[in-house]
Design an enzyme around this catalytic site. Structure first.
Site, PDB file in Angstrom:
ATOM      1  N   CYS B  27      52.308  24.701  18.546  1.00 19.07           N
ATOM      2  CA  CYS B  27      53.702  24.533  18.983  1.00 19.07           C
ATOM      3  C   CYS B  27      54.611  24.082  17.831  1.00 19.07           C
ATOM      4  O   CYS B  27      54.166  23.397  16.905  1.00 19.07           O
ATOM      5  CB  CYS B  27      53.766  23.503  20.108  1.00 19.07           C
ATOM      6  SG  CYS B  27      53.297  24.187  21.712  1.00 19.07           S
ATOM      7  N   ALA B  33      45.501  19.965  12.504  1.00 25.30           N
ATOM      8  CA  ALA B  33      44.270  19.238  12.147  1.00 25.30           C
ATOM      9  C   ALA B  33      44.303  18.703  10.718  1.00 25.30           C
ATOM     10  O   ALA B  33      43.752  17.646  10.421  1.00 25.30           O
ATOM     11  CB  ALA B  33      43.058  20.148  12.349  1.00 25.30           C
ATOM     12  N   ASN B  49      44.711  29.196   8.864  1.00 23.40           N
ATOM     13  CA  ASN B  49      43.823  28.681   9.893  1.00 23.40           C
ATOM     14  C   ASN B  49      43.141  27.419   9.356  1.00 23.40           C
ATOM     15  O   ASN B  49      42.602  27.426   8.248  1.00 23.40           O
ATOM     16  CB  ASN B  49      42.775  29.752  10.248  1.00 23.40           C
ATOM     17  CG  ASN B  49      42.023  29.435  11.527  1.00 23.40           C
ATOM     18  OD1 ASN B  49      41.651  28.291  11.785  1.00 23.40           O
ATOM     19  ND2 ASN B  49      41.790  30.454  12.328  1.00 23.40           N
ATOM     20  N   HIS B 136      48.856  29.346  23.655  1.00 19.23           N
ATOM     21  CA  HIS B 136      50.093  29.712  22.963  1.00 19.23           C
ATOM     22  C   HIS B 136      49.986  31.153  22.447  1.00 19.23           C
ATOM     23  O   HIS B 136      48.970  31.511  21.857  1.00 19.23           O
ATOM     24  CB  HIS B 136      50.335  28.735  21.810  1.00 19.23           C
ATOM     25  CG  HIS B 136      51.723  28.828  21.267  1.00 19.23           C
ATOM     26  ND1 HIS B 136      52.752  27.992  21.671  1.00 19.23           N
ATOM     27  CD2 HIS B 136      52.273  29.702  20.392  1.00 19.23           C
ATOM     28  CE1 HIS B 136      53.867  28.341  21.046  1.00 19.23           C
ATOM     29  NE2 HIS B 136      53.603  29.375  20.258  1.00 19.23           N
ATOM     30  N   HIS B 138      49.636  34.057  20.275  1.00 20.53           N
ATOM     31  CA  HIS B 138      49.372  34.129  18.835  1.00 20.53           C
ATOM     32  C   HIS B 138      48.340  35.200  18.545  1.00 20.53           C
ATOM     33  O   HIS B 138      47.646  35.676  19.444  1.00 20.53           O
ATOM     34  CB  HIS B 138      48.858  32.781  18.308  1.00 20.53           C
ATOM     35  CG  HIS B 138      47.448  32.445  18.740  1.00 20.53           C
ATOM     36  ND1 HIS B 138      47.129  32.049  20.029  1.00 20.53           N
ATOM     37  CD2 HIS B 138      46.270  32.460  18.062  1.00 20.53           C
ATOM     38  CE1 HIS B 138      45.821  31.829  20.127  1.00 20.53           C
ATOM     39  NE2 HIS B 138      45.267  32.080  18.938  1.00 20.53           N
ATOM     40  N   GLU B 154      35.047  53.808   9.995  1.00 21.92           N
ATOM     41  CA  GLU B 154      36.274  54.603  10.141  1.00 21.92           C
ATOM     42  C   GLU B 154      36.624  55.309   8.825  1.00 21.92           C
ATOM     43  O   GLU B 154      37.098  56.443   8.820  1.00 21.92           O
ATOM     44  CB  GLU B 154      37.439  53.721  10.620  1.00 21.92           C
ATOM     45  CG  GLU B 154      37.246  53.243  12.063  1.00 21.92           C
ATOM     46  CD  GLU B 154      38.502  52.635  12.707  1.00 21.92           C
ATOM     47  OE1 GLU B 154      39.557  52.550  12.025  1.00 21.92           O
ATOM     48  OE2 GLU B 154      38.442  52.253  13.886  1.00 21.92           O
ATOM     49  N   HIS B 253      44.148  48.905  12.650  1.00 18.42           N
ATOM     50  CA  HIS B 253      43.372  49.493  11.551  1.00 18.42           C
ATOM     51  C   HIS B 253      44.271  50.429  10.763  1.00 18.42           C
ATOM     52  O   HIS B 253      44.917  51.302  11.339  1.00 18.42           O
ATOM     53  CB  HIS B 253      42.185  50.303  12.108  1.00 18.42           C
ATOM     54  CG  HIS B 253      41.094  49.451  12.672  1.00 18.42           C
ATOM     55  ND1 HIS B 253      40.154  49.927  13.552  1.00 18.42           N
ATOM     56  CD2 HIS B 253      40.774  48.146  12.449  1.00 18.42           C
ATOM     57  CE1 HIS B 253      39.306  48.947  13.856  1.00 18.42           C
ATOM     58  NE2 HIS B 253      39.667  47.864  13.210  1.00 18.42           N
ATOM     59  N   HIS B 273      43.637  49.406  18.462  1.00 19.65           N
ATOM     60  CA  HIS B 273      42.692  49.497  19.579  1.00 19.65           C
ATOM     61  C   HIS B 273      42.952  48.326  20.529  1.00 19.65           C
ATOM     62  O   HIS B 273      43.085  47.190  20.079  1.00 19.65           O
ATOM     63  CB  HIS B 273      41.245  49.318  19.078  1.00 19.65           C
ATOM     64  CG  HIS B 273      40.769  50.369  18.133  1.00 19.65           C
ATOM     65  ND1 HIS B 273      40.426  51.634  18.545  1.00 19.65           N
ATOM     66  CD2 HIS B 273      40.542  50.347  16.791  1.00 19.65           C
ATOM     67  CE1 HIS B 273      40.001  52.341  17.491  1.00 19.65           C
ATOM     68  NE2 HIS B 273      40.074  51.582  16.413  1.00 19.65           N
ATOM     69  N   TYR B 291      21.463  47.124  28.747  1.00 18.07           N
ATOM     70  CA  TYR B 291      21.384  48.492  28.235  1.00 18.07           C
ATOM     71  C   TYR B 291      22.396  48.706  27.115  1.00 18.07           C
ATOM     72  O   TYR B 291      22.084  49.340  26.099  1.00 18.07           O
ATOM     73  CB  TYR B 291      21.621  49.495  29.371  1.00 18.07           C
ATOM     74  CG  TYR B 291      21.178  50.901  28.993  1.00 18.07           C
ATOM     75  CD1 TYR B 291      19.836  51.237  28.978  1.00 18.07           C
ATOM     76  CD2 TYR B 291      22.106  51.875  28.638  1.00 18.07           C
ATOM     77  CE1 TYR B 291      19.418  52.511  28.617  1.00 18.07           C
ATOM     78  CE2 TYR B 291      21.700  53.155  28.281  1.00 18.07           C
ATOM     79  CZ  TYR B 291      20.356  53.470  28.269  1.00 18.07           C
ATOM     80  OH  TYR B 291      19.949  54.719  27.909  1.00 18.07           O
TER      81      TYR B 291
HETATM   82  O1  G1P Z   1      39.194  31.937  16.072  1.00 21.04           O
HETATM   83  P1  G1P Z   1      38.936  31.311  17.402  1.00 21.04           P
HETATM   84  O2  G1P Z   1      40.049  31.581  18.389  1.00 21.04           O
HETATM   85  O3  G1P Z   1      38.563  29.843  17.318  1.00 21.04           O
HETATM   86  O4  G1P Z   1      37.595  32.017  17.969  1.00 21.04           O
HETATM   87  C1  G1P Z   1      37.582  33.253  18.627  1.00 21.04           C
HETATM   88  O5  G1P Z   1      37.831  34.346  17.745  1.00 21.04           O
HETATM   89  C2  G1P Z   1      36.861  34.543  16.704  1.00 21.04           C
HETATM   90  C3  G1P Z   1      37.244  35.786  15.946  1.00 21.04           C
HETATM   91  O6  G1P Z   1      37.367  36.903  16.775  1.00 21.04           O
HETATM   92  C4  G1P Z   1      35.433  34.667  17.281  1.00 21.04           C
HETATM   93  O7  G1P Z   1      34.507  34.716  16.222  1.00 21.04           O
HETATM   94  C5  G1P Z   1      35.122  33.478  18.197  1.00 21.04           C
HETATM   95  O8  G1P Z   1      33.845  33.671  18.783  1.00 21.04           O
HETATM   96  C6  G1P Z   1      36.211  33.393  19.266  1.00 21.04           C
HETATM   97  O9  G1P Z   1      35.958  32.310  20.154  1.00 21.04           O
HETATM   98  O1  G1P Z   2      22.542  46.836  36.543  1.00 22.36           O
HETATM   99  P1  G1P Z   2      23.385  45.670  36.971  1.00 22.36           P
HETATM  100  O2  G1P Z   2      22.604  44.370  36.982  1.00 22.36           O
HETATM  101  O3  G1P Z   2      24.136  45.910  38.261  1.00 22.36           O
HETATM  102  O4  G1P Z   2      24.530  45.522  35.869  1.00 22.36           O
HETATM  103  C1  G1P Z   2      24.370  44.852  34.638  1.00 22.36           C
HETATM  104  O5  G1P Z   2      23.539  45.562  33.736  1.00 22.36           O
HETATM  105  C2  G1P Z   2      24.030  46.856  33.311  1.00 22.36           C
HETATM  106  C3  G1P Z   2      23.070  47.412  32.275  1.00 22.36           C
HETATM  107  O6  G1P Z   2      22.887  46.521  31.203  1.00 22.36           O
HETATM  108  C4  G1P Z   2      25.443  46.742  32.712  1.00 22.36           C
HETATM  109  O7  G1P Z   2      25.945  48.028  32.440  1.00 22.36           O
HETATM  110  C5  G1P Z   2      26.386  46.031  33.704  1.00 22.36           C
HETATM  111  O8  G1P Z   2      27.657  45.841  33.081  1.00 22.36           O
HETATM  112  C6  G1P Z   2      25.763  44.664  34.058  1.00 22.36           C
HETATM  113  O9  G1P Z   2      26.594  43.952  34.951  1.00 22.36           O
END
Ligand code: G1P
Ligand code: G1P
EC number: 2.7.7.12
Lengths: 323, 323
Positions: B27, B33, B49, B136, B138, B154, B253, B273, B291
Site C-alpha cells: 500500500c 520488510a 521484491n 493488493h 499487483h 517457444e 512472452h 497466456h 495423470y
Molecule cells: O512470489 P510470491 O507471491 O511470494 O509466491 C508465489 O509466486 C511464486 C512465483 O510464481 C511461486 O514460486 C510461489 O510458489 C507462489 O506462492
Molecule cells: O479421476 P478423479 O479422481 O475423478 O480426478 C482426479 O484425477 C484425474 C487424473 O489425474 C485429474 O484429471 C482430475 O483433475 C483429478 O481431480
C-alpha cells in the site's frame, strides 16, 4: 522460504473417515454409478472407472487441413484399484503383507493391460489437496494407445543416454546417488529412495530398484516384499513430516509394452515418482503458479535439504508409535 | 465433466479487502520488510521484491564431475509492480486509462531490465488459489541471466516454424483462428483473444496482437489503448463466468533481449497466456495432478466449448452493471 505467508491455507483434513460407508462406491458391497454391486473384497479390488477419461473406441478425428491443427484419437481404458476394504486406512497404516498385495495387483494389471496397450499408467492421487475425490485408499490405472508426453520424454532421454554412454541412465544415476549420499532418503537390499537432483516439488522423491528391472511384472518375490517394506517406511516418514496424512500424486514408469513389448527396451529402468504439494506445514502448500507456469520451476528448498529432513524423520508412524 | 465431485472445495474468497491497510507492504505509505517506506503513489508503483528468488550476484557452482550432475548459476532480479493505490480493486474493475498505465509500466520495465537480462518475465498470480499472498492488485517481474525452460521451448518451436514455413508461427496461427472462428473469444482492431487449440486449463486463453510485434515496448499508443480495453473485456468475462474475482496466473512472452537483443528475432510474436484454475464453479477447481503430472494433460472440456462459453458472457462486470 523466508517470505512471509499471508496466502491460502488449506482446509484441515477430514480426520474421521468411517471404516465402511455403504454409499461410497469404492467400499465392499456398495452399488456403483452403473448399477454394479462391488463384491465383499478383502484385499485389493480392481474395476472399470465409471467415468473414464479414455475409451477403447474413441473415433478418429477427420484429416487435418493445416500443420498447426493436428489431432489424433486417444484410446484406452481407465480402471480403479482399491487397496484395502477399509476406508479409514492409507498405505502407511497398512501392514507390509497388505502393501505386498497391492504391489502384486499393480504387476498383474500392468501385465494384463500391457498386452493390449503400449502405456499403462498407474497413479495414486492421495488427499483432497491432490484432487482426490474419494477418501477410500485407491489408485487409478489408465492404459493408452499412445505414449503420453512424459513417457515420450523419458523414452527419448533414456534412449539417448544408453546410446551415448552404453548403460541405462537411471542405473548410473542410482549408482551415483549411492556414492554421493546427500540426496538419499532410504536404502534397502533391493531399493533406493532419493530426492532427485532435478526435484521441483518440495519433498519429491524417486523410488528405484537396485537391479536393472524394466517393468513391474519383472520384480521377484523378494524385491516385492522389500518394496512393500520401503514404501511403508517412506510413506510413514511423509506422514510424520507434518503429522498429517501426507498428500501426493505418485506413479510408476516402466518400459513401453503393447505390440512392441518385445523390442529392445534395455535403456529403461522401472521407477516411481512421488510429487507431494506440502511446503511449510500440513496446511501450507507449494503453489506451482506464475513463474513456474510461464517460465521455469523455482525451488523453495534444495533437494539436499529435503533429503536431510526426510532422512532424520522416524520410521514409526506418529499415529502408531509412542512419540 | 460428468464425474461426481466429492473432493476439495476451495475456501470462499475474501470479499472485503480494505481499500487501504497501512500494514500491507504493497500500500502507499506502508513500510516494507527492509524498512523502506512506499511513496504515496497514485498510479503504478514498481519496487524490488524484498524476498527475491533471483539475485544478481548468485555464485557459480563448482565444476561438475559427471554429465548427470550439471548445474549453472541463475542470476537475475525480482520486482513487484502495484497496479493501483487501492487494495480493493482488480484489473477488470479499473478504468481503461488506469489499465493503460499498467501496460506502459510493463513496457518500461521490460525495456529497463531487458537492457541487462535476456529474459524479462512479467506475471500476475491473481487470487489466493493461485498462490497469491497479497490481495493488493499487483504483478511480478523476474528478469534472468538465462532463457527459462518455457522461453527456450517457444524459441525453438517459433524458430523452427519460421525456417520451415517462412513466417512467424503465431502470426499464421492467429490468422487461422480468425478464419476458423470456433475458438475466438474477443477481437478488436489490434488484438485477438482465443482459447488455443492446445489449451489444457479449462478457460485458458491466448492474447495476441494482430500486427507482428516482437516485444511489449514496440506497441504503439493505439495498440496500448486497445489492449487496455480488450483486457478489461476479457477479465470482466472471466469474473462473470462464476460471478467471482476470477483467479489466474498470466504472463507475457516476447522476443529475448539482453546483449543479443539486436539479433534477428522475427520468428517471435508477442503474446500473453492466461491460465485460470477454476473448472466447475467459483469453488471447484481443475486439479493438475496424477495423470497430468505423470503422463499428459487431459482436458475436462474442449477449447471450443470454453470459447463458446466465454464468448456469450456479458462485457459488463457483474458487480458494476445491472443484471
Ligand atoms: O512470489 P510470491 O507471491 O511470494 O509466491 C508465489 O509466486 C511464486 C512465483 O510464481 C511461486 O514460486 C510461489 O510458489 C507462489 O506462492
Ligand atoms: O479421476 P478423479 O479422481 O475423478 O480426478 C482426479 O484425477 C484425474 C487424473 O489425474 C485429474 O484429471 C482430475 O483433475 C483429478 O481431480
Amino acid at each position: 522460504m523466508k517470505r512471509p505467508w499471508q496466502g491460502q491455507v488449506e482446509p484441515p483434513l477430514l480426520t474421521t473417515v468411517p471404516r465402511h460407508d455403504p454409499h461410497n462406491p469404492l467400499c465392499p458391497g456398495a452399488t456403483r454409478a452403473n448399477g454394479e454391486v462391488n463384491p465383499y473384497y478383502d484385499g485389493t479390488f480392481v474395476f472399470d472407472n465409471d467415468f473414464p477419461a479414455l475409451q477403447p473406441d474413441a473415433p478418429n478425428p477427420g484429416p487435418s487441413d493445416h500443420p498447426l491443427f493436428q489431432a489424433e484419437a486417444a484410446r484406452g481404458v481407465c480402471k480403479v484399484m482399491c487397496f484395502h476394504p477399509w476406508s479409514d486406512v492409507t498405505l502407511p497404516l497398512m501392514s507390509v503383507p497388505e502393501i505386498r498385495t497391492v504391489i502384486d495387483a499393480w504387476a498383474s494389471v500392468t501385465e494384463e493391460l500391457g498386452a493390449r496397450y503400449p502405456w499403462v499408467q498407474i497413479f495414486e492421487n492421495k488427499g483432497a489437496m491432490m484432487g482426490c475425490s474419494n477418501p477410500h485408499p485407491h489408485c487409478q490405472v489408465w492404459a493408452s494407445s499412445f505414449l503420453p508426453d512424459i513417457a515420450q520424454r523419458e523414452e527419448r532421454t533414456q534412449r539417448a543416454y544408453q546410446s551415448q554412454r552404453g548403460e541405462p541412465l537411471l542405473m548410473e544415476y542410482g549408482h551415483q546417488e549411492l556414492l554421493r549420499k546427500e540426496r538419499l532418503v532410504l536404502t534397502s537390499e533391493h531399493w533406493l529412495v532419493l530426492v532427485p537432483f532435478w526435484a521441483v516439488w518440495p519433498y519429491q522423491t524417486l523410488l528405484l530398484p537396485r537391479r536393472h528391472v524394466r517393468r513391474l511384472p519383472e520384480l521377484t518375490p523378494a524385491e516385492r516384499d522389500d518394496l512393500a517394506s520401503i514404501m511403508k517406511k517412506l510413506l510413514t516418514k511423509y506422514d510424520n513430516l507434518f503429522e498429517t496424512s501426507f498428500p501426493y500424486s505418485m506413479g510408476w514408469h516402466g518400459a513401453p509394452m503393447g505390440s512392441d513389448a518385445g523390442a529392445n527396451w534395455d535403456h529403461w529402468q522401472l521407477h516411481a515418482h512421488y510429487y507431494p504439494p506440502l511446503l511449510r506445514s500440513a496446511t501450507i502448500r507449494k503453489f506451482m503458479v506464475g513463474y513456474e507456469m510461464l517460465a521455469q520451476a523455482q525451488r523453495d528448498l534444495t533437494p539436499e535439504q529435503a533429503a536431510e529432513r526426510l532422512r532424520t524423520l522416524p520410521e514409526v508412524h506418529y499415529r502408531l508409535g509412542q512419540k
